[in-house]
Write a protein that holds these residues in place. Structure first.
Motif, short mmCIF file in Angstrom:
data_model
loop_
_atom_site.label_atom_id
_atom_site.label_comp_id
_atom_site.label_asym_id
_atom_site.label_seq_id
_atom_site.Cartn_x
_atom_site.Cartn_y
_atom_site.Cartn_z
N SER A 173 -0.42 -0.18 -8.41
CA SER A 173 -0.15 -0.52 -7.01
C SER A 173 -0.17 -2.02 -6.75
CB SER A 173 -1.17 0.17 -6.10
OG SER A 173 -2.49 -0.27 -6.41
N ASP A 174 -0.69 -2.79 -7.70
CA ASP A 174 -0.69 -4.25 -7.56
C ASP A 174 0.68 -4.86 -7.86
OD1 ASP A 174 -3.45 -4.36 -6.98
OD2 ASP A 174 -3.97 -4.41 -9.11
N ILE A 175 1.55 -4.10 -8.51
CA ILE A 175 2.85 -4.63 -8.92
C ILE A 175 3.82 -4.53 -7.75
CG2 ILE A 175 4.79 -4.36 -10.51
CD1 ILE A 175 2.81 -3.27 -12.55
N LEU A 215 7.93 3.89 -13.06
CA LEU A 215 7.30 2.89 -12.18
C LEU A 215 7.74 3.10 -10.73
CD1 LEU A 215 7.66 -0.24 -14.48
CD2 LEU A 215 5.49 0.68 -13.62
N LEU A 216 9.02 3.40 -10.53
CA LEU A 216 9.49 3.64 -9.17
C LEU A 216 8.84 4.88 -8.57
CD1 LEU A 216 13.25 2.79 -9.73
CD2 LEU A 216 11.71 1.60 -8.16
N ASP A 217 8.60 5.89 -9.40
CA ASP A 217 7.90 7.08 -8.91
C ASP A 217 6.46 6.78 -8.54
OD1 ASP A 217 10.14 8.67 -9.26
OD2 ASP A 217 9.51 9.43 -11.22
N LEU A 227 8.50 -0.42 -4.63
CA LEU A 227 8.67 -1.37 -5.72
C LEU A 227 10.06 -2.00 -5.66
CD1 LEU A 227 7.47 -2.47 -8.46
CD2 LEU A 227 8.77 -0.63 -9.57
N GLU A 228 10.12 -3.33 -5.74
CA GLU A 228 11.39 -4.04 -5.75
C GLU A 228 11.92 -4.13 -7.18
OE1 GLU A 228 11.08 -7.85 -3.88
OE2 GLU A 228 10.03 -7.07 -2.12
#
Length: 245
Positions: A61-63, A82-84, A89-90
């Motif tokens: 969640s820090d990303i 990662l998107l899931d 997330l950009e």
């Protein structure tokens, strides 16, 4: 109290091969607004990526964003996961990679021959990622010469050849070049891109000229790791004599 991790942290993930584990090197950037992950590792490496981040006291969640240097599966392999896992997330990528990253065009090098080399569980993950690609929204389109608001100003260098939209990142304050697959370290020497994995090798060799003249203490190659033995001089040699690359 835990000490903050450095502003630029080189990660190491491992791709199993018949001859052993092949290390690859995504990069984690720490800025005031959160973390940026440059490249995501190979399909099937999500658990290793998450564990590596946890060892740095960094949670998913820090990303805040992912920068993709190019479309190859060992760079975008965990993007879907990662998107899931990270709402909002950009994803940043060069304009010439966007049709491939979003599934509008097939990945250049994910051929039937390469698919046949993957174990069935990994191939299933790959197909899952390919199904997700059309749903990916590119938050920022990158172009040659862009200065990103990361690490005091990060320069985008478009180095086509390995793929059409392959890019390198130059961190001027640190005199550090993130070369992705435009350069490799082989037997402790800095060399050019791998010919079997570079569809337009002449263009990739021409792209080396764009890396000359940078003030450099260190080059990081996705394959081979860090190179610190006068990288400016070595890159100039490769650009001047591409047959040595």
């Amino acid at each position: 109290m835990n000490q903050p991790i450095p502003s630029i942290t080189v990660l190491q993930l491992h791709i199993p091969t018949p001859t052993g584990k092949n290390p690859i090197h995504p990069v984690l950037l720490r800025d005031e607004d959160g973390y940026t992950l440059v490249d995501t590792g190979m399909i099937g490496q999500f658990a290793e990526l998450e564990s590596t981040l946890e060892d740095l006291n960094v949670s998913l969640s820090d990303i805040k964003r992912v920068i993709l240097t190019h479309q190859d599966m060992d760079h975008i392999g965990n993007l879907g996961a990662l998107l899931d896992a990270i709402p909002g997330l950009e994803v940043w990528a060069h304009a010439d990679e966007i049709p491939y990253v979003t599934g509008a065009q097939p990945l250049i090098k994910f051929t039937p021959e390469r698919r046949a080399m993957l174990p069935a569980p990994v191939l299933a993950l790959a197909d899952q990622l390919l199904m997700q690609l059309p749903e990916i929204n590119i938050s920022r389109t990158l172009a040659d010469g862009d200065i990103l608001p990361l690490q005091g100003g990060t320069q985008v260098i478009h180095t086509p050849g390995h793929t059409p939209g392959h890019l390198c990142l130059y961190f001027g304050e640190q005199q550090f070049l993130l070369a992705a697959d435009e350069l490799r370290v082989v037997d402790d020497e800095l060399v050019g891109p791998a010919p079997p994995a570079t569809p337009d090798m002449p263009e990739a060799l021409r792209s080396l000229k764009k890396l000359t003249g940078l003030k450099l203490n260190k080059v990081l190659c996705y394959h081979g790791g860090e190179y610190t033995q006068n990288p400016e001089k070595r890159i100039a040699e490769l650009a001047e004599n591409p047959e040595e690359a």
